[in-house]
Design a protein around this motif. Structure first.
Motif, PDB file in Angstrom:
ATOM      1  N   LEU A 131       0.854  -1.191   0.000  1.00  0.00           N
ATOM      2  CA  LEU A 131       0.000   0.000   0.000  1.00  0.00           C
ATOM      3  C   LEU A 131       0.892   1.244   0.000  1.00  0.00           C
ATOM      4  O   LEU A 131       1.108   1.896   1.022  1.00  0.00           O
ATOM      5  N   ALA A 132       1.389   1.562  -1.172  1.00  0.00           N
ATOM      6  CA  ALA A 132       2.343   2.662  -1.305  1.00  0.00           C
ATOM      7  C   ALA A 132       1.739   3.999  -0.889  1.00  0.00           C
ATOM      8  O   ALA A 132       2.458   4.888  -0.414  1.00  0.00           O
ATOM      9  N   ALA A 133       0.440   4.161  -1.053  1.00  0.00           N
ATOM     10  CA  ALA A 133      -0.215   5.432  -0.731  1.00  0.00           C
ATOM     11  C   ALA A 133      -0.081   5.804   0.734  1.00  0.00           C
ATOM     12  O   ALA A 133      -0.243   6.975   1.098  1.00  0.00           O
TER      13      ALA A 133
ATOM     14  N   ALA B  46      10.602   6.315  -2.187  1.00  0.00           N
ATOM     15  CA  ALA B  46      11.539   6.185  -3.307  1.00  0.00           C
ATOM     16  C   ALA B  46      12.955   5.946  -2.808  1.00  0.00           C
ATOM     17  O   ALA B  46      13.710   5.143  -3.366  1.00  0.00           O
ATOM     18  N   TYR B  47      13.323   6.655  -1.734  1.00  0.00           N
ATOM     19  CA  TYR B  47      14.653   6.521  -1.145  1.00  0.00           C
ATOM     20  C   TYR B  47      14.851   5.129  -0.557  1.00  0.00           C
ATOM     21  O   TYR B  47      15.884   4.473  -0.779  1.00  0.00           O
TER      22      TYR B  47
ATOM     23  N   GLU C  79      -1.195   6.808  -7.931  1.00  0.00           N
ATOM     24  CA  GLU C  79      -0.743   7.163  -9.277  1.00  0.00           C
ATOM     25  C   GLU C  79       0.272   8.299  -9.237  1.00  0.00           C
ATOM     26  O   GLU C  79       1.306   8.253  -9.924  1.00  0.00           O
ATOM     27  N   GLU C  80      -0.016   9.327  -8.450  1.00  0.00           N
ATOM     28  CA  GLU C  80       0.926  10.448  -8.354  1.00  0.00           C
ATOM     29  C   GLU C  80       2.233   9.997  -7.711  1.00  0.00           C
ATOM     30  O   GLU C  80       3.328  10.391  -8.140  1.00  0.00           O
ATOM     31  N   LEU C  81       2.132   9.156  -6.690  1.00  0.00           N
ATOM     32  CA  LEU C  81       3.321   8.650  -6.007  1.00  0.00           C
ATOM     33  C   LEU C  81       4.227   7.871  -6.962  1.00  0.00           C
ATOM     34  O   LEU C  81       5.450   8.027  -6.946  1.00  0.00           O
ATOM     35  N   ILE C  82       3.641   7.037  -7.807  1.00  0.00           N
ATOM     36  CA  ILE C  82       4.428   6.274  -8.779  1.00  0.00           C
ATOM     37  C   ILE C  82       5.148   7.221  -9.734  1.00  0.00           C
ATOM     38  O   ILE C  82       6.337   7.042 -10.049  1.00  0.00           O
TER      39      ILE C  82
ATOM     40  N   GLY D 133       2.040  18.667  -7.194  1.00  0.00           N
ATOM     41  CA  GLY D 133       0.908  17.792  -7.471  1.00  0.00           C
ATOM     42  C   GLY D 133      -0.253  18.028  -6.537  1.00  0.00           C
ATOM     43  O   GLY D 133      -0.253  18.966  -5.727  1.00  0.00           O
ATOM     44  N   SER D 134      -1.225  17.154  -6.633  1.00  0.00           N
ATOM     45  CA  SER D 134      -2.409  17.266  -5.778  1.00  0.00           C
ATOM     46  C   SER D 134      -2.135  16.795  -4.359  1.00  0.00           C
ATOM     47  O   SER D 134      -2.810  17.233  -3.410  1.00  0.00           O
TER      48      SER D 134
END
Length: 268
Positions: free
Chosen positions: A28-30, A38-39, A85-88, A104-105
């Motif tokens: 659950l990346a969100a 990312a790091y 989606e934004e995170l990716i 971004g949002s």
């Protein structure tokens, strides 16, 4: 759920292995900050010499427990897919570029350079989860390096794979660059193994086994039945099978599975 953090666990496994791929199914990346995630993943890929795949999911809709996870972190569960989606997008930019700025949002930052970058050129492959849901399949075709699912029927799997490939072409992508996966849960052996498998899944999901099996692919029976089911999905295009054993004796099931594959000359 009472379990170890996925990325921490994979870092430990990376230090004990040399060849196997290391991945999440699904993460659950969100729930994470995009820069820190990312790091962390770049560090894990560097530690493992480029063996990481990131499987991203979004949680089940209308699940009170998973909704609470978002709420505890101050996130709107209704926006979990857009957040993902934004995170990716952000992570891929940080893995591929220097001096990244983003407005971004859900996240905003300026002049960020991430080092070390992943060992894999272009960054860690991102596998997106979707069953037979049209927006999800379109998302895989548009954004995914791989596709993860637990679709319960091989024929439906084949139809969905065709849709993913069509959506990829529509987005100007090469469909052959999207890996076709399957999340395959099983318990095999005698009656005791099957009973334990049903109990294992009922406890894990806190719902009757019958409801679990209706919602996701679960195969209980002999090892030949398990392998026959896997081959049925392979026949319609599945190429990467993520096998999950519904048992407390994980190593015992792994060894028995390997023996069954060897008997059928499917294991080199």
């Amino acid at each position: 759920k009472p379990r170890l953090d996925a990325l921490t666990t994979l870092a430990a496994i990376a230090g004990r292995t040399r060849r196997v791929r290391l991945g999440t199914a699904v993460f659950l990346a969100a729930l994470r900050n995009p820069i820190l995630l990312a790091y962390t993943i770049a560090s894990l890929d560097w530690i493992s010499a480029g063996r990481v795949d990131l499987g991203v999911g979004y949680s089940r809709p209308n699940d009170p427990v998973q909704e609470q996870e978002f709420e505890m972190l101050g996130l709107a569960v209704s926006k979990r897919i857009k957040i993902s989606e934004e995170l990716i997008h952000v992570m891929r930019r940080l893995w591929r570029e220097n001096d990244v700025s983003h407005q971004g949002s859900f996240s905003r930052f300026e002049h960020v350079t991430l080092e070390p970058k992943p060992a894999q050129p272009g960054g860690v492959p991102i596998w997106l989860a979707s069953n037979n849901v049209e927006p999800g399949l379109r998302r895989v075709g548009r954004m995914g390096d791989g596709w993860l699912n637990n679709i319960t029927e091989p024929a439906v799997y084949g139809e969905c794979l065709d849709k993913v490939r069509a959506y990829a072409q529509e987005a100007g992508r090469d469909p052959t660059n999207i890996q076709s996966g399957l999340y395959f849960t099983c318990a095999a052996g005698g009656k005791e193994a099957i009973a334990e498998g049903r109990d294992f899944l009922a406890r894990y999901y806190n719902r009757p086994y019958e409801k679990v099996a209706k919602a996701m692919l679960c195969v209980m029976g002999s090892w030949d039945a398990v392998i026959d089911a896997i081959e049925a999905y392979r026949d319609v295009g599945a190429r990467v099978i993520v096998v999950r054993f519904a048992t407390r004796d994980q190593m015992g099931h792994l060894e028995a599975f390997a023996e069954a594959l060897s008997r059928r000359k499917l294991l080199a």
